[in-house]
Design an enzyme around this catalytic site. Structure first.
Site, short mmCIF file in Angstrom:
data_model
loop_
_atom_site.label_atom_id
_atom_site.label_comp_id
_atom_site.label_asym_id
_atom_site.label_seq_id
_atom_site.Cartn_x
_atom_site.Cartn_y
_atom_site.Cartn_z
N ASN A 1 18.29 75.68 -20.09
CA ASN A 1 16.94 75.83 -19.57
C ASN A 1 17.02 76.28 -18.11
O ASN A 1 18.10 76.29 -17.51
CB ASN A 1 16.15 74.52 -19.71
CG ASN A 1 16.88 73.33 -19.08
OD1 ASN A 1 17.18 73.33 -17.89
ND2 ASN A 1 17.17 72.31 -19.89
N ASP B 1 30.59 73.41 -35.06
CA ASP B 1 30.21 72.74 -33.82
C ASP B 1 30.66 73.62 -32.65
O ASP B 1 31.85 73.79 -32.42
CB ASP B 1 30.90 71.38 -33.77
CG ASP B 1 30.55 70.58 -32.53
OD1 ASP B 1 29.86 71.12 -31.64
OD2 ASP B 1 30.95 69.41 -32.46
N ILE B 2 29.71 74.18 -31.92
CA ILE B 2 30.06 75.09 -30.84
C ILE B 2 30.87 74.41 -29.75
O ILE B 2 31.67 75.05 -29.06
CB ILE B 2 28.81 75.78 -30.26
CG1 ILE B 2 29.21 77.01 -29.44
CG2 ILE B 2 27.98 74.79 -29.44
CD1 ILE B 2 28.06 77.91 -29.07
N SER C 1 17.62 80.88 -27.79
CA SER C 1 16.15 80.86 -27.89
C SER C 1 15.62 80.55 -29.28
O SER C 1 14.40 80.62 -29.50
CB SER C 1 15.53 82.18 -27.41
OG SER C 1 15.61 82.30 -26.01
N GLY D 1 19.27 69.99 -28.55
CA GLY D 1 19.97 71.00 -29.32
C GLY D 1 21.34 71.33 -28.77
O GLY D 1 22.14 70.45 -28.44
N VAL D 2 21.64 72.62 -28.66
CA VAL D 2 22.93 73.06 -28.14
C VAL D 2 23.17 72.50 -26.74
O VAL D 2 24.25 72.02 -26.43
CB VAL D 2 22.99 74.60 -28.09
CG1 VAL D 2 24.27 75.07 -27.41
CG2 VAL D 2 22.92 75.18 -29.48
N ASP D 3 22.16 72.59 -25.91
CA ASP D 3 22.29 72.13 -24.52
C ASP D 3 22.68 70.67 -24.47
O ASP D 3 23.59 70.27 -23.72
CB ASP D 3 20.95 72.35 -23.80
CG ASP D 3 21.07 72.25 -22.30
OD1 ASP D 3 22.20 72.40 -21.78
OD2 ASP D 3 20.05 72.05 -21.64
#
Length: 212
Positions: free
Chosen positions: A56, A42-43, A151, A64-66
């Site tokens: 974005n 988990d980042i 990306s 997602g990650v964001d």
């Protein structure tokens, strides 16, 4: 010949990371005195000086990650980016913000390119995004940084090409700069990990030595 110390993927999805995190070990490579790591996890939980968000152009909450970054980091992140960057961030660039409730010291928002079948200089733009993150981390004296696969989710960049660009860029940087000392990729599915692990072996095995 460089031998990896193990396998671990990189994490953008909490649920996937939780399911498979115990099935792989961390992979490490050395480039001079710099360490390149790959792991599944988990980042948002990485205790690095900097964490990179796959953002974005509007710097608004995405998926997602964001989405995970904003969920775990809390409202301070969006408040800060709206205040400091009302025009957002251009593709291929990156900006720094308050890290909110995340364990990192700074949060870097990198905007990678959307894949258009290679017709819009996507490779060069993705390289610039990675470089800008490294520049920001160095400016803020970060000894460690955690990257997602920029990306590679909703922006649909082919995994093998994205991985090659990421690691070629990282390798070139690490050969010329002292910081960050630890560059970690935290990936979110086994397919993403496998693509990045294959690329890492091909790129780093040519001139580096393994670490345990």
């Amino acid at each position: 010949m460089l031998k990896p110390s193990g396998l671990l993927a990189c994490g953008e999805s909490d649920l996937v990371a939780d399911r498979v995190s115990e099935r792989r070990e961390k992979m490490k490579y050395a480039v001079g005195k710099r360490t390149i790591e790959l792991l599944l996890g988990d980042i948002t939980q990485q205790n690095t000086d900097a964490i990179v968000n796959a953002a974005n152009t509007r710097l608004s909450t995405g998926s997602g990650v964001d989405g995970a970054i904003h969920k775990h980091g809390g409202p301070k992140i969006l408040e800060d980016t709206r205040s400091r960057y009302p025009m957002g961030c251009q593709t291929g660039d990156a900006v720094v913000s308050d890290s909110g409730d995340l364990p990192c010291r700074i949060l870097i928002h990198a905007v990678g390119p959307i894949w258009h079948k290679g017709t819009s200089h996507e490779a060069e733009v993705l390289e610039r995004a990675y470089l800008r993150c490294l520049e920001i981390a160095t400016e803020h004296e970060c000894d460690s940084i955690a990257f997602p696969a920029i990306s590679c989710a909703s922006f649909a960049f082919p995994l093998d090409q994205a991985a090659d660009i990421a690691f070629t860029t990282i390798k070139t940087w690490a050969e010329k700069h002292d910081r960050p000392e630890t560059i970690r990729f935290v990936l979110f599915t086994e397919s993403v990990y496998e693509a990045f692990a294959k690329s890492a072996e091909q790129i780093f095995a040519k001139s580096t030595s393994a670490q345990t």
